[in-house]
Design a protein around this motif. Structure first.
Motif: not given
Length: 326
Positions: A198-208, A256-267
Motif C-alpha cells: 500500500q505504501a509503495l503504491a501511494g494508497r492509504p495503509l489500512t489498520v484493522y 508509521e514505520r512502514v511509511i517512514a522506511v519506504t518514504g511514502s506519502t500515504s495516509d
C-alpha cells in the motif's frame, strides 16, 4: 544430506530450501502451489540439487514417495493467512491436521527425523508478555474460523508429541511468531507486506481495529537457520521452541514505520474488524514471545530489526513490480 521440505515453494519454505541448498543439501520440495509459487524458487531453479514435486501433503502416496530416501524432513506445508483460513476453514483443517499426520507417519515408517512448523496462534488470546512454551492456551469458540486454525495447529503438535513418545519418532516443533521477509504475500492477510504494498503504491495503509494491538516481527533469515540447528541438535529432539522477535510494536506504530522506511506519502486509515473480516472476528491484543529456550539450545538471537525487515520486504516488492511491468 538429502532433505524434504513440504511447502518448500511457500514463503518460509523457499527460504529454508535456499538455505539448505547453499549448505550442500539435495532438496526435494513438495508443494501443491495453492499459496506457494514456483517463482519463489526462481533463484534456485537451475540448482542441480533441487527437485520440485507438485502435490499435496494430504496425498499419502506422494508423501511416502518423497520421504523415501531422504535423511530428514522439514514440514512447512500449511494453510496460512487469516483471509485464507476464514474463506476455506475446512480445507485448512484438513491440510493442517490430516496432512501433518500423513507426513508424520511417513517419517516414522522411513525412520527419518522431522521438524514441524507450528504457530504462535496456538496461544490464542493469552496476552502474557513473554509467552513461554508451557504457557496456557486461551481460545475462543471452535465455531469461529480464527480459533479453528489454532486448534488444528495444536492438534498437529499433540500428534507430533504422540508419535514421539509412543512410537519413538525423532521430532522437533517450532512455534513461529510473525515471521516476515521477502516473498511473503499480502493477499492472505499478512500485515507487513500488505502495508508495504500500500505504501509503495501511494494508497492509504489500512489498520484493522484501533491499531493498539502489539506484535513482534522476526526476519525469515533469522528464523530459518535456527530451524535447521534445532533439528540437527539431538538435545532439542522431542521438544517445542518459540522463534520470534523481541521488539514490540503496535500495528498503528508499524504502519508509521512502514511509511517512514519506504518514504511514502500515504495516509493511515482504520477499518473495523467487521469491515475487514466479517462479523464476529476476534483478535489478540498482545502477542509477545519468550524465545529463551531456543537461545539456550542453539543460540537463536534475531540480528535484524524491524526497519531491516520492512526494507527487505519493500526491496523485494519493488523488484517484483518492476518484473511484472517490464
Amino acid at each position: 544430506m538429502r532433505t524434504l521440505v513440504t511447502g518448500g515453494a511457500g514463503f518460509i519454505g523457499s527460504h529454508l530450501t535456499e538455505h539448505l541448498l547453499r549448505a550442500g543439501d539435495e532438496v526435494v520440495v513438495l508443494d501443491d502451489l495453492s499459496t506457494g509459487r514456483e517463482a519463489n524458487l526462481d533463484a534456485m531453479s537451475d540448482h542441480p540439487g533441487l527437485r520440485l514435486v507438485v502435490g499435496s501433503v494430504c496425498d499419502r502416496e506422494i508423501v511416502d514417495r518423497c520421504v523415501r530416501g531422504v535423511d530428514r524432513v522439514f514440514h512447512a506445508a500449511a494453510s496460512v493467512g487469516v483471509l485464507k483460513i476464514l474463506e476455506k476453514p475446512l480445507q485448512s483443517l484438513r491440510t493442517n491436521v490430516h496432512g501433518t499426520e500423513i507426513v508424520l507417519q511417513a517419517a516414522l515408517e522411513h525412520g527419518v527425523p522431522i521438524l514441524i512448523t507450528s504457530t504462535s496462534e496456538v496461544y490464542g488470546k493469552n496476552s502474557r508478555i513473554g509467552l513461554r512454551e508451557d504457557d496456557d492456551r486461551v481460545l475462543g469458540s471452535p465455531l469461529k474460523s480464527r480459533w479453528s486454525y489454532a486448534e488444528a495447529k495444536a492438534v498437529a503438535e499433540s500428534m507430533t508429541h504422540g508419535y514421539t513418545t509412543e512410537h519413538g519418532l525423532t521430532a522437533v516443533i517450532v512455534r513461529l511468531f510473525n515471521t516476515v521477509g521477502p516473498r511473503q504475500a499480502g493477499q492472505y492477510g499478512m500485515v507487513v507486506p500488505r502495508f508495504v504494498e500500500q505504501a509503495l503504491a501511494g494508497r492509504p495503509l489500512t489498520v484493522y481495529g484501533d491499531g493498539h494491538q502489539i506484535r513482534c516481527f522476526c526476519h525469515v533469515l533469522d528464523v530459518v537457520p535456527a530451524m535447521v540447528a534445532l533439528l540437527e541438535d539431538e538435545r532439542a529432539h522431542g521438544d517445542v521452541f518459540n522463534l520470534g522477535g523481541t521488539e514490540q510494536v503496535s500495528i498503528g506504530g508499524l504502519a508509521e514505520r512502514v511509511i517512514a522506511v519506504t518514504g511514502s506519502t500515504s495516509d493511515i486509515v482504520h477499518l473495523s474488524y467487521e469491515q475487514a473480516y466479517g462479523e464476529g472476528f476476534e483478535d489478540m491484543r498482545r502477542r509477545v514471545p519468550d524465545s529463551t529456550k531456543a537461545l539456550e539450545r542453539v543460540g537463536f538471537r534475531p540480528r535484524r530489526d524491524l526497519d531491516d525487515v520492512i526494507a527487505a520486504v519493500a526491496a523485494h516488492s519493488k523488484q517484483r513490480r518492476e518484473v511484472e511491468h517490464a
